[in-house]
Scaffold this motif. Structure first.
Motif, PDB file in Angstrom:
ATOM      1  N   CYS A   1       8.710   8.171  74.757  1.00  0.00           N
ATOM      2  CA  CYS A   1       7.331   8.590  74.706  1.00  0.00           C
ATOM      3  C   CYS A   1       7.001   8.970  76.324  1.00  0.00           C
ATOM      4  O   CYS A   1       6.231   9.831  76.591  1.00  0.00           O
ATOM      5  CB  CYS A   1       6.545   7.304  74.467  1.00  0.00           C
ATOM      6  SG  CYS A   1       4.894   7.878  74.452  1.00  0.00           S
ATOM      7  N   HIS A   2       7.392   8.232  77.176  1.00  0.00           N
ATOM      8  CA  HIS A   2       6.981   8.327  78.767  1.00  0.00           C
ATOM      9  C   HIS A   2       7.256   9.753  78.936  1.00  0.00           C
ATOM     10  O   HIS A   2       6.654  10.522  79.829  1.00  0.00           O
ATOM     11  CB  HIS A   2       7.476   7.301  79.577  1.00  0.00           C
ATOM     12  CG  HIS A   2       7.106   5.998  79.363  1.00  0.00           C
ATOM     13  ND1 HIS A   2       7.521   4.858  79.896  1.00  0.00           N
ATOM     14  CD2 HIS A   2       5.898   5.612  78.625  1.00  0.00           C
ATOM     15  CE1 HIS A   2       7.044   3.974  79.727  1.00  0.00           C
ATOM     16  NE2 HIS A   2       5.758   4.393  78.932  1.00  0.00           N
TER      17      HIS A   2
ATOM     18  N   MET B   1       4.304  -5.460  78.828  1.00  0.00           N
ATOM     19  CA  MET B   1       5.375  -5.179  77.820  1.00  0.00           C
ATOM     20  C   MET B   1       6.788  -4.809  78.717  1.00  0.00           C
ATOM     21  O   MET B   1       7.828  -4.870  78.448  1.00  0.00           O
ATOM     22  CB  MET B   1       5.233  -3.919  76.926  1.00  0.00           C
ATOM     23  CG  MET B   1       4.261  -4.124  75.773  1.00  0.00           C
ATOM     24  SD  MET B   1       4.298  -2.929  74.370  1.00  0.00           S
ATOM     25  CE  MET B   1       3.590  -1.541  75.425  1.00  0.00           C
TER      26      MET B   1
ATOM     27  N   MET C   1       0.641  -2.296  78.944  1.00  0.00           N
ATOM     28  CA  MET C   1       2.170  -1.518  79.111  1.00  0.00           C
ATOM     29  C   MET C   1       2.625  -2.342  80.239  1.00  0.00           C
ATOM     30  O   MET C   1       4.019  -2.687  80.103  1.00  0.00           O
ATOM     31  CB  MET C   1       1.978  -0.184  79.641  1.00  0.00           C
ATOM     32  CG  MET C   1       1.457   0.988  78.634  1.00  0.00           C
ATOM     33  SD  MET C   1       2.664   1.266  77.607  1.00  0.00           S
ATOM     34  CE  MET C   1       1.933   2.293  76.275  1.00  0.00           C
TER      35      MET C   1
ATOM     36  N   ALA D   1      -1.580   9.070  81.830  1.00  0.00           N
ATOM     37  CA  ALA D   1      -1.254   9.611  80.665  1.00  0.00           C
ATOM     38  C   ALA D   1      -1.457  11.100  80.831  1.00  0.00           C
ATOM     39  O   ALA D   1      -2.315  11.667  81.663  1.00  0.00           O
ATOM     40  CB  ALA D   1      -2.362   9.244  79.634  1.00  0.00           C
TER      41      ALA D   1
ATOM     42  N   CYS E   1      10.465   3.366  74.435  1.00  0.00           N
ATOM     43  CA  CYS E   1       9.703   3.413  75.662  1.00  0.00           C
ATOM     44  C   CYS E   1       9.781   4.874  76.567  1.00  0.00           C
ATOM     45  O   CYS E   1       8.597   5.517  76.656  1.00  0.00           O
ATOM     46  CB  CYS E   1       9.918   2.141  76.536  1.00  0.00           C
ATOM     47  SG  CYS E   1      10.005   0.722  75.974  1.00  0.00           S
TER      48      CYS E   1
ATOM     49  N   ARG F   1       5.064   9.001  67.420  1.00  0.00           N
ATOM     50  CA  ARG F   1       5.835   8.202  68.647  1.00  0.00           C
ATOM     51  C   ARG F   1       5.386   6.694  68.536  1.00  0.00           C
ATOM     52  O   ARG F   1       6.362   5.791  68.425  1.00  0.00           O
ATOM     53  CB  ARG F   1       5.848   8.819  70.159  1.00  0.00           C
ATOM     54  CG  ARG F   1       6.399   9.806  70.113  1.00  0.00           C
ATOM     55  CD  ARG F   1       7.237   9.927  71.537  1.00  0.00           C
ATOM     56  NE  ARG F   1       8.279  10.996  71.497  1.00  0.00           N
ATOM     57  CZ  ARG F   1       9.550  10.704  71.568  1.00  0.00           C
ATOM     58  NH1 ARG F   1      10.162   9.557  71.301  1.00  0.00           N
ATOM     59  NH2 ARG F   1      10.219  11.829  71.483  1.00  0.00           N
TER      60      ARG F   1
ATOM     61  N   PHE G   1       7.616   3.637  67.461  1.00  0.00           N
ATOM     62  CA  PHE G   1       7.770   2.526  68.593  1.00  0.00           C
ATOM     63  C   PHE G   1       7.510   1.124  67.922  1.00  0.00           C
ATOM     64  O   PHE G   1       8.130   0.307  68.141  1.00  0.00           O
ATOM     65  CB  PHE G   1       6.777   2.620  69.502  1.00  0.00           C
ATOM     66  CG  PHE G   1       6.748   1.658  70.852  1.00  0.00           C
ATOM     67  CD1 PHE G   1       8.024   0.868  71.250  1.00  0.00           C
ATOM     68  CD2 PHE G   1       5.387   1.095  70.987  1.00  0.00           C
ATOM     69  CE1 PHE G   1       7.404  -0.155  72.184  1.00  0.00           C
ATOM     70  CE2 PHE G   1       5.438   0.118  72.172  1.00  0.00           C
ATOM     71  CZ  PHE G   1       6.224  -0.337  72.581  1.00  0.00           C
TER      72      PHE G   1
ATOM     73  N   THR H   1      10.477   1.831  85.690  1.00  0.00           N
ATOM     74  CA  THR H   1       9.061   2.450  85.075  1.00  0.00           C
ATOM     75  C   THR H   1       8.182   1.417  85.551  1.00  0.00           C
ATOM     76  O   THR H   1       6.677   1.798  85.772  1.00  0.00           O
ATOM     77  CB  THR H   1       9.252   2.166  83.657  1.00  0.00           C
ATOM     78  OG1 THR H   1      10.553   2.836  83.011  1.00  0.00           O
ATOM     79  CG2 THR H   1       8.088   2.836  82.831  1.00  0.00           C
ATOM     80  N   ALA H   2       8.178   0.179  85.779  1.00  0.00           N
ATOM     81  CA  ALA H   2       7.099  -0.737  86.086  1.00  0.00           C
ATOM     82  C   ALA H   2       6.816  -0.524  87.606  1.00  0.00           C
ATOM     83  O   ALA H   2       5.740  -1.118  87.974  1.00  0.00           O
ATOM     84  CB  ALA H   2       7.861  -2.139  85.688  1.00  0.00           C
TER      85      ALA H   2
ATOM     86  N   THR I   1      -5.874   7.613  85.307  1.00  0.00           N
ATOM     87  CA  THR I   1      -4.804   7.412  84.189  1.00  0.00           C
ATOM     88  C   THR I   1      -3.381   8.200  84.477  1.00  0.00           C
ATOM     89  O   THR I   1      -3.537   9.259  85.307  1.00  0.00           O
ATOM     90  CB  THR I   1      -5.346   7.849  82.814  1.00  0.00           C
ATOM     91  OG1 THR I   1      -4.128   7.538  81.649  1.00  0.00           O
ATOM     92  CG2 THR I   1      -5.628   9.417  82.628  1.00  0.00           C
TER      93      THR I   1
HETATM   94  C1  HEC Z   1       3.897   6.359  72.190  1.00  0.00           C
HETATM   95  C2  HEC Z   1       3.859   6.344  73.887  1.00  0.00           C
HETATM   96  C3  HEC Z   1       4.319   5.044  74.555  1.00  0.00           C
HETATM   97  C4  HEC Z   1       5.385   4.299  74.247  1.00  0.00           C
HETATM   98  C5  HEC Z   1       6.102   3.850  72.913  1.00  0.00           C
HETATM   99  C6  HEC Z   1       5.514   3.369  75.414  1.00  0.00           C
HETATM  100  N1  HEC Z   1       4.592   3.691  76.369  1.00  0.00           N
HETATM  101 FE1  HEC Z   1       4.346   2.844  78.162  1.00  0.00          FE
HETATM  102  N2  HEC Z   1       3.124   4.306  78.847  1.00  0.00           N
HETATM  103  C7  HEC Z   1       2.390   5.355  77.764  1.00  0.00           C
HETATM  104  C8  HEC Z   1       1.262   6.161  78.531  1.00  0.00           C
HETATM  105  C9  HEC Z   1       0.666   7.275  77.980  1.00  0.00           C
HETATM  106  C10 HEC Z   1       1.137   5.395  79.698  1.00  0.00           C
HETATM  107  C11 HEC Z   1       0.042   5.965  80.837  1.00  0.00           C
HETATM  108  C12 HEC Z   1      -1.092   5.239  80.458  1.00  0.00           C
HETATM  109  C13 HEC Z   1      -2.117   5.213  81.396  1.00  0.00           C
HETATM  110  O1  HEC Z   1      -1.898   5.283  82.816  1.00  0.00           O
HETATM  111  O2  HEC Z   1      -3.241   5.673  80.909  1.00  0.00           O
HETATM  112  C14 HEC Z   1       2.176   4.386  79.955  1.00  0.00           C
HETATM  113  C15 HEC Z   1       2.255   3.389  81.057  1.00  0.00           C
HETATM  114  C16 HEC Z   1       3.166   2.436  81.156  1.00  0.00           C
HETATM  115  C17 HEC Z   1       3.403   1.625  82.368  1.00  0.00           C
HETATM  116  C18 HEC Z   1       2.505   1.805  83.393  1.00  0.00           C
HETATM  117  C19 HEC Z   1       1.303   0.833  83.361  1.00  0.00           C
HETATM  118  C20 HEC Z   1       0.544   0.495  84.462  1.00  0.00           C
HETATM  119  O3  HEC Z   1       0.464  -0.127  85.148  1.00  0.00           O
HETATM  120  O4  HEC Z   1      -0.016   1.866  84.784  1.00  0.00           O
HETATM  121  C21 HEC Z   1       4.400   0.693  82.025  1.00  0.00           C
HETATM  122  C22 HEC Z   1       5.023  -0.098  82.965  1.00  0.00           C
HETATM  123  C23 HEC Z   1       4.983   1.258  80.623  1.00  0.00           C
HETATM  124  N3  HEC Z   1       4.187   2.222  80.030  1.00  0.00           N
HETATM  125  C24 HEC Z   1       5.961   0.484  80.027  1.00  0.00           C
HETATM  126  C25 HEC Z   1       6.391   0.530  78.618  1.00  0.00           C
HETATM  127  C26 HEC Z   1       7.328  -0.036  78.166  1.00  0.00           C
HETATM  128  C27 HEC Z   1       8.188  -1.123  78.576  1.00  0.00           C
HETATM  129  C28 HEC Z   1       7.282   0.197  76.753  1.00  0.00           C
HETATM  130  C29 HEC Z   1       8.353   0.062  75.716  1.00  0.00           C
HETATM  131  C30 HEC Z   1       8.490  -1.463  75.367  1.00  0.00           C
HETATM  132  C31 HEC Z   1       6.190   1.475  76.580  1.00  0.00           C
HETATM  133  N4  HEC Z   1       5.905   1.611  77.589  1.00  0.00           N
HETATM  134  C32 HEC Z   1       6.141   2.258  75.479  1.00  0.00           C
HETATM  135  C33 HEC Z   1       3.103   5.612  76.528  1.00  0.00           C
HETATM  136  C34 HEC Z   1       3.946   4.840  75.934  1.00  0.00           C
END
Ligand code: HEC
Length: 156
Positions: free
Chosen positions: A148-149, A46, A43, A97, A145, A111, A115, A22-23, A95
């Protein structure tokens, strides 16, 4: 120390690996600014915390309760911040998203809260030092994580 990983450790390693994938796309959007860049950064961090915690729980690095507690607490802070970082109009072309964040807002908010609850339980498990508990909460957070993704983040 035994070199033989238990099933549970192997599962933890698999989750840590999934989070790592994911990262992997994190470099893709240098053009993002403002709240979009901030939420991406949180994100991403995390993701790094999950990776560090996963490595400890899988026995790849030495388990240290204080480090685990700090990682879980920092994640909790990030989570509390990031949930306010999807305001209307922050859906520009940088984004990742999906439109669903704004089109199906109640679902997204549910969600986020679920979380947050999982991360709170992770913090509690880390504070107790109960490793089995910590492993199961870690898995739960990992599922939150990706859960939601699946619907709210664009697949690359
Ligand atoms: C409720 C929804 C939700 C949860 C829960 C969530 N994410 Fe996300 N995550 C998103 C969304 C939406 C994006 C895209 C954000 C954007 O690009 O604007 C994202 C983007 C990311 C990205 C890419 C960041 C970047 O550099 O663009 C990473 C890595 C990530 N999430 C890790 C995690 C991890 C690890 C967890 C849990 C510990 C988590 N996320 C929990 C919704 C969530």
């Amino acid at each position: 120390m035994s070199r033989i990983a238990t099933n549970s450790q192997r599962r933890i390693a698999a989750i840590a690996f999934a989070v790592l994938l994911t990262a992997g796309t994190a470099m893709a959007h240098e053009g993002a600014t403002g709240v979009v860049a901030q939420r991406m950064d949180l994100m991403k961090q995390m993701g790094q915390h999950m990776k560090a915690l996963g490595a400890m729980l899988a026995g790849k690095t030495a388990f240290d309760q204080e480090t685990a507690r700090r990682l879980a607490e920092t994640m909790h802070q990030h989570c509390e911040h990031v949930m306010h970082m999807f305001p209307p109009g922050s859906d520009g072309h940088h984004t990742e998203a999906t439109e669903a964040v704004w089109d199906r807002r109640p679902e997204f908010d549910v969600r986020m809260r679920s979380f947050d609850a999982a991360v709170e339980d992770l913090v509690a498990a880390a504070a107790s030092g109960e490793k089995t508990q910590l492993q199961s909460e870690f898995k739960r957070v990992g599922q939150e994580c990706s859960g939601c993704h699946d619907g709210f983040r664009q697949k690359k």
